[in-house]
Motif scaffolding. Structure first.
Motif, PDB file in Angstrom:
ATOM      1  N   TRP A 118       0.862  -1.262   0.049  1.00  9.54           N
ATOM      2  CA  TRP A 118      -0.246   0.080  -0.010  1.00  9.54           C
ATOM      3  C   TRP A 118       0.888   1.125  -0.021  1.00  9.54           C
ATOM      4  CZ3 TRP A 118      -5.170   1.200  -0.382  1.00  9.54           C
ATOM      5  CH2 TRP A 118      -6.053   0.239  -0.350  1.00  9.54           C
ATOM      6  N   ASN A 119       1.964   1.068   0.477  1.00 10.36           N
ATOM      7  CA  ASN A 119       2.935   2.393   0.565  1.00 10.36           C
ATOM      8  C   ASN A 119       3.270   2.664  -0.959  1.00 10.36           C
ATOM      9  OD1 ASN A 119       4.747   4.328   1.251  1.00 10.36           O
ATOM     10  ND2 ASN A 119       6.497   3.044   1.189  1.00 10.36           N
ATOM     11  N   ILE A 120       3.687   1.513  -1.584  1.00 18.90           N
ATOM     12  CA  ILE A 120       3.911   1.928  -3.277  1.00 18.90           C
ATOM     13  C   ILE A 120       2.622   2.193  -4.011  1.00 18.90           C
ATOM     14  CG2 ILE A 120       4.836   0.688  -5.156  1.00 18.90           C
ATOM     15  CD1 ILE A 120       6.724  -0.962  -3.291  1.00 18.90           C
ATOM     16  N   PHE A 121       1.721   1.668  -3.665  1.00 21.94           N
ATOM     17  CA  PHE A 121       0.551   1.876  -4.354  1.00 21.94           C
ATOM     18  C   PHE A 121      -0.162   3.187  -4.127  1.00 21.94           C
ATOM     19  CE2 PHE A 121      -4.304   1.225  -4.354  1.00 21.94           C
ATOM     20  CZ  PHE A 121      -4.505   0.952  -5.902  1.00 21.94           C
ATOM     21  N   THR A 122      -0.009   3.793  -3.136  1.00 20.76           N
ATOM     22  CA  THR A 122      -0.465   5.352  -2.806  1.00 20.76           C
ATOM     23  C   THR A 122       0.528   6.497  -2.958  1.00 20.76           C
ATOM     24  OG1 THR A 122       0.080   4.848  -0.347  1.00 20.76           O
ATOM     25  CG2 THR A 122      -2.227   4.509  -1.233  1.00 20.76           C
ATOM     26  N   LEU A 123       1.902   6.177  -3.518  1.00 20.85           N
ATOM     27  CA  LEU A 123       2.683   7.176  -3.627  1.00 20.85           C
ATOM     28  C   LEU A 123       2.188   8.157  -4.518  1.00 20.85           C
ATOM     29  CD1 LEU A 123       6.220   5.320  -3.105  1.00 20.85           C
ATOM     30  CD2 LEU A 123       5.164   7.111  -1.901  1.00 20.85           C
ATOM     31  N   PRO A 124       2.208   9.671  -4.693  1.00 22.23           N
ATOM     32  CA  PRO A 124       1.784  10.670  -5.521  1.00 22.23           C
ATOM     33  C   PRO A 124       2.198  10.568  -6.921  1.00 22.23           C
ATOM     34  CG  PRO A 124       3.060  11.521  -3.900  1.00 22.23           C
ATOM     35  CD  PRO A 124       2.902  10.039  -3.362  1.00 22.23           C
ATOM     36  N   ASP A 168      -5.549  16.585  -4.057  1.00 16.61           N
ATOM     37  CA  ASP A 168      -4.119  16.997  -3.802  1.00 16.61           C
ATOM     38  C   ASP A 168      -3.966  15.802  -2.636  1.00 16.61           C
ATOM     39  OD1 ASP A 168      -1.524  17.819  -3.026  1.00 16.61           O
ATOM     40  OD2 ASP A 168      -2.402  19.363  -1.859  1.00 16.61           O
ATOM     41  N   TYR A 169      -3.285  14.797  -2.991  1.00 16.63           N
ATOM     42  CA  TYR A 169      -3.175  13.504  -2.131  1.00 16.63           C
ATOM     43  C   TYR A 169      -1.805  13.078  -1.951  1.00 16.63           C
ATOM     44  CZ  TYR A 169      -3.783   8.784  -0.046  1.00 16.63           C
ATOM     45  OH  TYR A 169      -3.693   7.674   0.445  1.00 16.63           O
ATOM     46  N   ASP A 170      -1.273  13.224  -0.887  1.00 14.26           N
ATOM     47  CA  ASP A 170       0.233  12.729  -0.482  1.00 14.26           C
ATOM     48  C   ASP A 170       0.358  12.421   1.011  1.00 14.26           C
ATOM     49  OD1 ASP A 170       2.787  12.240  -0.086  1.00 14.26           O
ATOM     50  OD2 ASP A 170       3.451  14.208  -0.877  1.00 14.26           O
ATOM     51  N   MET A 171       0.232  10.881   1.211  1.00 14.24           N
ATOM     52  CA  MET A 171       0.300  10.443   2.395  1.00 14.24           C
ATOM     53  C   MET A 171       1.500  10.790   3.268  1.00 14.24           C
ATOM     54  SD  MET A 171       0.854   6.375   2.343  1.00 14.24           S
ATOM     55  CE  MET A 171       2.345   5.974   1.644  1.00 14.24           C
ATOM     56  N   THR A 172       2.485  10.988   2.495  1.00 14.23           N
ATOM     57  CA  THR A 172       3.925  11.360   3.094  1.00 14.23           C
ATOM     58  C   THR A 172       4.131  12.839   3.630  1.00 14.23           C
ATOM     59  OG1 THR A 172       4.823  11.935   1.270  1.00 14.23           O
ATOM     60  CG2 THR A 172       5.091   9.363   1.570  1.00 14.23           C
ATOM     61  N   GLN A 173       3.223  13.526   3.309  1.00 18.32           N
ATOM     62  CA  GLN A 173       3.243  15.081   3.710  1.00 18.32           C
ATOM     63  C   GLN A 173       1.914  15.681   4.550  1.00 18.32           C
ATOM     64  OE1 GLN A 173       6.118  16.881   3.329  1.00 18.32           O
ATOM     65  NE2 GLN A 173       6.814  15.102   2.066  1.00 18.32           N
ATOM     66  N   ASP A 174       0.877  14.934   4.245  1.00 19.59           N
ATOM     67  CA  ASP A 174      -0.470  15.116   4.979  1.00 19.59           C
ATOM     68  C   ASP A 174      -0.837  14.337   5.851  1.00 19.59           C
ATOM     69  OD1 ASP A 174      -3.005  16.415   5.370  1.00 19.59           O
ATOM     70  OD2 ASP A 174      -3.933  15.793   3.447  1.00 19.59           O
ATOM     71  N   PRO A 175      -1.399  14.562   7.167  1.00 17.01           N
ATOM     72  CA  PRO A 175      -1.615  13.690   8.117  1.00 17.01           C
ATOM     73  C   PRO A 175      -3.057  13.183   7.817  1.00 17.01           C
ATOM     74  CG  PRO A 175      -0.728  15.846   9.196  1.00 17.01           C
ATOM     75  CD  PRO A 175      -0.863  16.062   7.521  1.00 17.01           C
ATOM     76  N   PHE A 176      -3.948  13.869   7.283  1.00 13.75           N
ATOM     77  CA  PHE A 176      -5.138  13.458   6.901  1.00 13.75           C
ATOM     78  C   PHE A 176      -4.904  12.378   5.842  1.00 13.75           C
ATOM     79  CE2 PHE A 176      -9.232  13.633   4.429  1.00 13.75           C
ATOM     80  CZ  PHE A 176     -10.183  13.140   5.511  1.00 13.75           C
ATOM     81  N   ALA A 177      -4.271  12.491   4.951  1.00 11.78           N
ATOM     82  CA  ALA A 177      -4.185  11.521   3.799  1.00 11.78           C
ATOM     83  C   ALA A 177      -3.428  10.447   4.186  1.00 11.78           C
ATOM     84  CB  ALA A 177      -3.329  12.106   2.585  1.00 11.78           C
ATOM     85  N   ALA A 178      -2.600  10.230   5.335  1.00  7.56           N
ATOM     86  CA  ALA A 178      -1.848   9.350   6.106  1.00  7.56           C
ATOM     87  C   ALA A 178      -3.101   8.481   6.783  1.00  7.56           C
ATOM     88  CB  ALA A 178      -0.907   9.649   6.948  1.00  7.56           C
TER      89      ALA A 178
END
Length: 206
Positions: free
Chosen positions: A119-125, A141-151
């Protein structure tokens, strides 16, 4: 006089030994390390409960514990109803029963560390299939590595995908154990679909 056959324990013994080796011994090792301190060179000295006292006074620990409780509550609110709905939608007889059971069991066969990496690779922007689709196709604007809500959205979605199958399979097992006479009696009494679920299916699944 009733004769008790204890040979069945011989079949359980390998599992007990495996669990002890993989769970109990590492846990005992962690507990042992938690009351010791080291300055390196594999030399340890007694630390007592100091680590636990520092932990209980840590604001970071309290915040992390609160996030864990919130995460657990959200997961249960999503996975339990969703698993029950899936179980109710699955066929009870016919060719599609084993197909549905195998399909539902597949996510649970994947180890948790593989699920995380996948899932880490699957969701990389930039290179992830889902992340690229959300950012470049839908314009989100979806980036789980930068946005706490997206994470948060990512880990909740990942856990729901991984473990909802368990709820569905357990609920399906409960539904399969209901005798047909229950449904026939409900049909004679002209019970509604909600009443069948409330008084027949839900108690069995519970």
């Amino acid at each position: 006089m009733k004769v008790v056959n204890n040979r069945a324990w011989l079949f359980v013994l390998p599992v007990v030994i495996l669990v002890a080796f993989n769970a109990l011994i590492p846990m005992m090792t962690v507990v042992n390390y938690s009351v010791q301190e080291t300055f390196g060179n594999n030399v340890f000295f007694w630390q007592g409960l100091d680590w636990f006292i520092q932990l209980m006074r840590s604001e970071r620990f309290h915040a992390a514990l609160g996030r864990q409780f919130m995460f657990t509550g959200l997961i249960l609110l999503i996975e339990v109803p969703l698993g029950v709905i899936i179980a109710l939608s699955m066929p009870r007889k016919g060719f599609w029963v084993p197909v549905c059971l195998v399909t539902m069991a597949l996510p649970m066969l994947i180890p948790w560390n593989v699920v995380g990496a996948m899932w880490n690779i699957f969701t990389l922007p930039d290179i992830g299939l889902l992340g690229y689709f959300l950012n470049h196709t839908l314009g989100i604007d979806y980036d789980m590595t930068q946005d706490p809500f997206a994470a948060w959205v990512t880990i909740i979605t990942m856990d729901v995908w991984h473990w909802t199958s368990l709820v569905a399979l357990l609920a399906f097992a409960g539904l399969k154990s209901i005798p047909d006479a229950y449904y026939q009696a409900a049909k004679i009494d002209q019970a509604s679909r909600w009443k069948v679920f409330r008084f027949i299916e839900l108690p069995k699944m519970a």
